[in-house]
Motif scaffolding. Structure first.
Motif, short mmCIF file in Angstrom:
data_model
loop_
_atom_site.label_atom_id
_atom_site.label_comp_id
_atom_site.label_asym_id
_atom_site.label_seq_id
_atom_site.Cartn_x
_atom_site.Cartn_y
_atom_site.Cartn_z
N ASP A 518 0.81 -1.22 0.00
CA ASP A 518 0.00 0.00 0.00
C ASP A 518 0.85 1.27 0.00
N ARG A 519 2.12 1.14 0.29
CA ARG A 519 2.99 2.31 0.43
C ARG A 519 4.05 2.32 -0.68
N LEU A 520 4.32 3.50 -1.18
CA LEU A 520 5.36 3.67 -2.20
C LEU A 520 6.68 4.02 -1.53
N ASP A 521 7.71 3.28 -1.86
CA ASP A 521 9.06 3.57 -1.38
C ASP A 521 9.71 4.53 -2.35
N VAL A 522 10.31 5.60 -1.82
CA VAL A 522 10.92 6.60 -2.69
C VAL A 522 12.05 6.01 -3.53
N GLN A 523 12.59 4.87 -3.10
CA GLN A 523 13.65 4.23 -3.87
C GLN A 523 13.15 3.80 -5.25
N PHE A 524 11.85 3.56 -5.37
CA PHE A 524 11.28 3.22 -6.67
C PHE A 524 11.50 4.35 -7.67
N ILE A 525 11.48 5.59 -7.20
CA ILE A 525 11.73 6.74 -8.06
C ILE A 525 13.23 6.98 -8.21
N LEU A 526 13.95 6.92 -7.10
CA LEU A 526 15.38 7.24 -7.13
C LEU A 526 16.17 6.32 -8.05
N LYS A 527 15.79 5.05 -8.11
CA LYS A 527 16.56 4.10 -8.92
C LYS A 527 16.38 4.31 -10.42
N GLN A 528 15.44 5.17 -10.81
CA GLN A 528 15.23 5.46 -12.22
C GLN A 528 16.16 6.56 -12.74
#
Length: 594
Positions: A518-528
């Protein structure tokens, strides 16, 4: 005949020769200088476009919506007179609107791991497995195309057929359109044999049906509407009807506006309550109720979700209204695919907005620990240039939908959202301006560092360059966001085989108990982050369709008798698979009741 000079982007490394000796350049440790080589030149460089996405797709013609607003030219002149920058190039690019690709999440930016989804154009008709798939407008064979390619092609055909300014419309010859039969999934029938149609305007008319309901203003749902529409009355929310009238100018006597959350009687014994679908502005879930002659007891209840993102608020409202089980639920099954348990919208919006705030506070280089300077940082300036904003944030959207991401970013940064005055987007947003917080939309560049743009702008470095060029004196850098649920999978996104209903039940319970999804980890964005890219474009899992987990929660919380899928009807195996999920949900729901 002399050889044609080739561009530097057309030659191979082995073709480069020494300027003096004519020897082929070989690998050497010594660094050479550019003037040492005899580089062929060409009158114009045909630079090949490099996309941020590796997805290949047949090139589509862009749909140009002509701006007939006479005030726009005066506005540009006024800005120039005030000494403002010339934004005509960006405004023109804004007018090259790629209208929403049938599903707002099934776009040309589908990732490599994207599951097979059904084109919304073809979701209305059940396709027998192996049967050819053709465009309903031009009859082109699309069987071997990817689903997002089918959607883009069909959208192109739709816009060409609906746009009265196209060359086809200006010709004297009119091409007859043969509409396919109205599929049963589009027809809702009550106990008294009265029939209505929901989101089915592109099919052959039936004389006994004169009432049509439009759940929201996305092309796969309104396809078939035109100015000459006379098949019957059209019902929808205020926003949806306003957008429809603006685009098609349908006769007003055929339009019926439905107030939200209010029971409206359209037949002596049949009513409808439109509820918020949590999709795009104006999108509704229709709850139809057939009553006895005294209007005191329900005879039949039908729920049509259109496209929706289920949440606890909707489930609570439905359970409060429906004291008896809903007889039929027509369900948006876009993401009825194990593995697509993307985060809650609120989590995605907060994490994305906080990420933008950190970019402003720390700068991209520090945030990503990137000390390497790009060649684009070296500019021949006499003294350092001062910018009004450190960064411009572009949020890619379709015609309507995904605005909440731009709203969250703008509010976190304390800025406004820029929409060029006089453009098609400006005219569309004017129909649902109350959807935005007061005074958040602005036509003044100096007040804004968040822009709503077509997804096509974020397609490549070249398209971003074209949009960004008029604004380089105001913004130092640029970051883009592509919001779509197709970008997100987690550890469950594998090819799962379930031997029986019991295994499906166990899997559903496991998904419902996994709060981490249910929660988005900011690492999902950072790794892009791409260290050598001129512009950073990030995909965020913001979706306005129900995730697999949302669908499981909805199906196990709402009291119903029969569930019918409205999406992914291209395969009999897929239909059987979805029916097995429905069976598992009812088993779980009954176990909760006991």
């Amino acid at each position: 005949m002399s050889k044609r000079s080739r561009s530097i982007v057309e030659i191979k490394r082995s073709d480069i020769k020494w300027k003096n000796g004519g020897r082929v350049l070989r690998e050497t440790k010594k660094q050479r200088k550019l003037f040492e080589f005899d580089i062929p030149t060409a009158p114009s460089l045909n630079v090949r476009e490099k996309s941020f996405d590796n997805t290949s797709m047949e090139k589509q013609d862009l749909i140009v919506i002509e701006d007939d607003d006479e005030d726009s030219a005066d506005d540009d002149k006024e800005r120039r007179n005030r000494g403002c920058i010339d934004t005509s190039a960006a405004a023109k690019l804004e007018e090259v609107e790629v209208i929403e690709l049938l599903h707002d999440d099934s776009d040309v930016y589908a990732p490599e791991a994207s599951p097979s989804s059904t084109s919304s154009v073809f979701k209305e008709v059940k396709k027998v497995e192996g049967e050819p798939v053709t465009c309903p407008l031009c009859s082109k064979d699309l069987t071997d195309w990817e689903n997002y390619q089918r959607e883009a092609h069909a959208e192109n055909c739709l816009e060409k057929s609906n746009d009265s300014n196209t060359s086809i419309a200006r010709t004297s010859k009119k091409r007859a359109v043969i509409r396919p039969p109205l599929p049963q999934i589009k027809v809702l029938e009550f106990s008294n044999k009265h029939k209505i149609v929901v989101d089915g305007f592109n099919f052959d008319r039936k004389p006994d049906i004169t009432q049509y309901f439009l759940s929201h203003f996305h092309a796969d749902h309104y396809m078939g509407l035109k100015k000459s529409w006379d098949n019957g009355s059209i019902y929808g929310s205020q926003v949806t009807i306003n957008l429809m009238l603006q685009k098609f100018n349908i006769p007003r006597d055929l339009v019926r506006i439905l107030p939200m959350n209010v029971e409206t009687w359209f037949e002596p014994t049949i009513s409808v309550i439109p509820l918020d679908a949590n999709h795009c502005p104006g999108a509704t879930v229709f709850l139809f109720q057939e009553w006895d002659t005294t209007r005191t007891k329900t005879v039949k209840q039908i729920l049509h979700t259109g496209d929706f993102r289920s949440n606890d608020s909707l489930v609570t409202k439905l359970n409060d209204i429906c004291v008896t089980p809903i007889d039929q639920v027509y369900l948006d099954t876009t993401y009825l695919i194990p593995g697509f348990h993307f985060p809650h919208q609120k989590s995605v919006l907060k994490v994305s907005a906080d990420f933008c705030l950190q970019i402003i506070k720390q700068g991209k280089s520090k945030l990503f620990n990137d000390t390497q300077r790009s060649i684009f940082n070296f500019r021949l300036v006499v003294k350092p240039q001062k910018y009004l904003y450190k960064c411009l944030f572009l949020v890619g959207t379709y015609t309507i939908g995904k605005e909440r991401l731009a709203i969250s970013i703008a509010q976190a940064l304390g800025t406004k959202i820029y929409v060029p005055k006089g453009t098609p987007r400006c005219r569309i947003i004017s129909q649902y301006l109350d959807y935005f917080p007061p005074h958040l939309i602005s036509h003044n560049l100096e007040e804004c560092c968040v822009h709503l743009v077509p997804l096509s702008v974020l397609h490549s470095k070249e398209t971003i360059d074209q949009y960004f060029k008029p604004f380089t004196s105001i913004y130092q850098d640029l970051v883009g966001f592509i919001p779509t649920g197709w970008t997100y999978t987690n550890k469950y996104a594998i090819d799962l085989n379930f031997a029986d209903t019991a295994q499906r039940i166990a899997y559903c319970r496991q998904v419902l108990n996994d709060d981490a999804t249910d929660r988005l980890d900011v690492q999902f964005i950072l790794k892009q982050y791409k260290r050598h890219a001129k512009y950073q474009v990030f995909r965020v899992p913001y979706s306005e369709h129900s995730s697999f987990k949302d669908l499981v929660r909805f199906g196990t919380s709402v009291n119903y008798k029969q569930m019918l899928a409205t999406v992914n009807l291209h395969s009999l195996d897929k239909i059987r698979d979805m029916n097995e999920w429905f069976k598992a949900w009812q088993t779980i729901a009954h176990s909760h009741a006991t």
